[in-house]
Design an enzyme around this catalytic site. Structure first.
Site, short mmCIF file in Angstrom:
data_model
loop_
_atom_site.label_atom_id
_atom_site.label_comp_id
_atom_site.label_asym_id
_atom_site.label_seq_id
_atom_site.Cartn_x
_atom_site.Cartn_y
_atom_site.Cartn_z
N THR A 1 -8.95 1.72 7.42
CA THR A 1 -8.31 0.45 7.79
C THR A 1 -6.86 0.65 8.23
O THR A 1 -6.19 -0.33 8.59
CB THR A 1 -8.32 -0.52 6.60
OG1 THR A 1 -7.58 0.06 5.50
CG2 THR A 1 -9.74 -0.81 6.13
N ASN B 1 -5.27 8.39 2.48
CA ASN B 1 -5.66 7.74 3.74
C ASN B 1 -6.16 8.72 4.79
O ASN B 1 -7.28 8.59 5.27
CB ASN B 1 -4.50 6.94 4.31
CG ASN B 1 -4.39 5.55 3.71
OD1 ASN B 1 -5.29 5.08 3.04
ND2 ASN B 1 -3.26 4.90 3.95
N ASP C 1 0.82 -1.20 0.00
CA ASP C 1 0.00 0.00 0.00
C ASP C 1 0.86 1.26 0.00
O ASP C 1 0.47 2.29 -0.56
CB ASP C 1 -0.94 0.00 1.21
CG ASP C 1 -2.11 -0.96 1.04
OD1 ASP C 1 -2.30 -1.47 -0.08
OD2 ASP C 1 -2.83 -1.19 2.03
N GLY C 2 2.04 1.20 0.61
CA GLY C 2 2.92 2.37 0.61
C GLY C 2 3.35 2.77 -0.79
O GLY C 2 3.39 3.96 -1.12
N TYR D 1 -4.22 4.02 9.89
CA TYR D 1 -3.96 4.75 11.13
C TYR D 1 -5.24 4.93 11.94
O TYR D 1 -5.25 4.80 13.18
CB TYR D 1 -3.35 6.10 10.76
CG TYR D 1 -2.59 6.82 11.84
CD1 TYR D 1 -2.59 6.39 13.17
CD2 TYR D 1 -1.84 7.96 11.53
CE1 TYR D 1 -1.87 7.07 14.15
CE2 TYR D 1 -1.12 8.65 12.50
CZ TYR D 1 -1.15 8.21 13.80
OH TYR D 1 -0.46 8.89 14.76
N ASN D 2 -6.34 5.25 11.26
CA ASN D 2 -7.62 5.43 11.92
C ASN D 2 -8.00 4.23 12.78
O ASN D 2 -8.45 4.38 13.93
CB ASN D 2 -8.71 5.69 10.86
CG ASN D 2 -10.11 5.56 11.41
OD1 ASN D 2 -10.61 6.43 12.10
ND2 ASN D 2 -10.76 4.44 11.08
#
Length: 270
Positions: A176, A133, A61-62, A178-179
């Site tokens: 999905t 994100n 994802d990064g 940090y949150n």
């Protein structure tokens, strides 16, 4: 047809897949500079990927977030080399066929894209790149007695005020990431909402889902300084008292290829 390829840095498997795609797709292919250096630049095009018709991101994802920041609104095919892969729907085994199929649909004028909203933040004389994100307003050091004072307003109406480590505003995609680690809820990608989550507040309020069209303002005080961070990469130091404004970015991230498998990826979190 012109496609770009970005491979995860220092990952031989990603570089090998970039080479395979560049050799087996009937299109002009441009590699990002690091991938081209790994493969050798002889006979290969290296250039501006945002000018391409389609970009392939190979990694986790990064890598996808990096690609989105660099090339949006150019559509992206994400090839997953990570374990979770919320943003990458294509397996390494299927990557050539998936890219070939996306190229064919674009050339035939039959392409449809899944669009992911981005969020943008600005302050007095500055603005960060759009985030896929989340945006985080963060104290310089987390922990007891190290927080910031904040006030959160939605369309001008005060939602919450207090002291804590910071405030996190997430997109459905970022719910999905940090949150979730800060206790925020999972949000289905089809919902048009941002989630506001206080980070270790002294007097907590529950996370709040707001329409993406809402105007969000976070005022910051009671701190020597604070940071505003977009997707963990772009940041701005701010000196309280000050306010930042958050809004839906004009440009979404567009995903080509198979749809993201939200519930399958959730199973990998267990």
């Amino acid at each position: 047809m012109h496609i770009g390829v970005i491979a995860k840095r220092d990952t031989p498997r990603a570089v090998e897949l970039a080479d395979r795609i560049s050799r087996h797709i009937d299109a002009d292919v441009t590699l990002d500079a690091l991938t081209a250096d790994a493969l050798g630049t002889e006979g290969r095009s290296v250039g501006e990927l945002s000018a391409c018709d389609l970009v392939v991101s190979i990694g986790g994802d990064g890598t996808f977030l990096f690609a989105a920041r660099e090339v949006s609104p150019t559509p992206i095919v994400g090839v997953n080399l990570g374990e979770v892969g919320f943003l990458n729907a294509v397996s390494p085994t299927d990557c050539v066929e998936a890219v070939r199929s996306a190229v064919g649909r674009i050339e035939a004028g039959e392409a449809t894209f899944q669009e992911l909203p981005q969020i943008r933040v600005e302050g007095d004389g500055w603005e960060l790149p759009a985030a896929v994100n989340e945006i985080v307003v963060l104290s310089p050091q987390r922990g007891r007695d190290n927080g910031i004072g904040f006030e959160i307003r939605v369309d001008g109406e005060r939602y919450s005020a207090g002291n804590g480590d910071g405030v996190l505003i997430s997109t459905p995609t970022g719910s999905t990431a940090y949150n979730l680690s800060e206790g925020g809820p999972l949000v289905h990608p089809d919902l048009h909402a941002f989630v506001v989550t206080e980070m270790c507040p002294s007097e907590p309020m529950p996370s709040l889902a707001v329409p993406t069209a809402a105007e969000l303002t976070v005022s910051i005080e009671d701190a020597g300084y604070a940071f505003v961070v977009a997707d963990g990469r772009s940041r701005e130091r701010v000196d309280p008292p000050t306010s930042v404004a958050l809004r839906l970015a004009e440009t979404p991230v567009r995903i080509a290829g198979p749809p993201l498998e939200f519930f399958t990826a959730l199973g990998k979190l267990e």
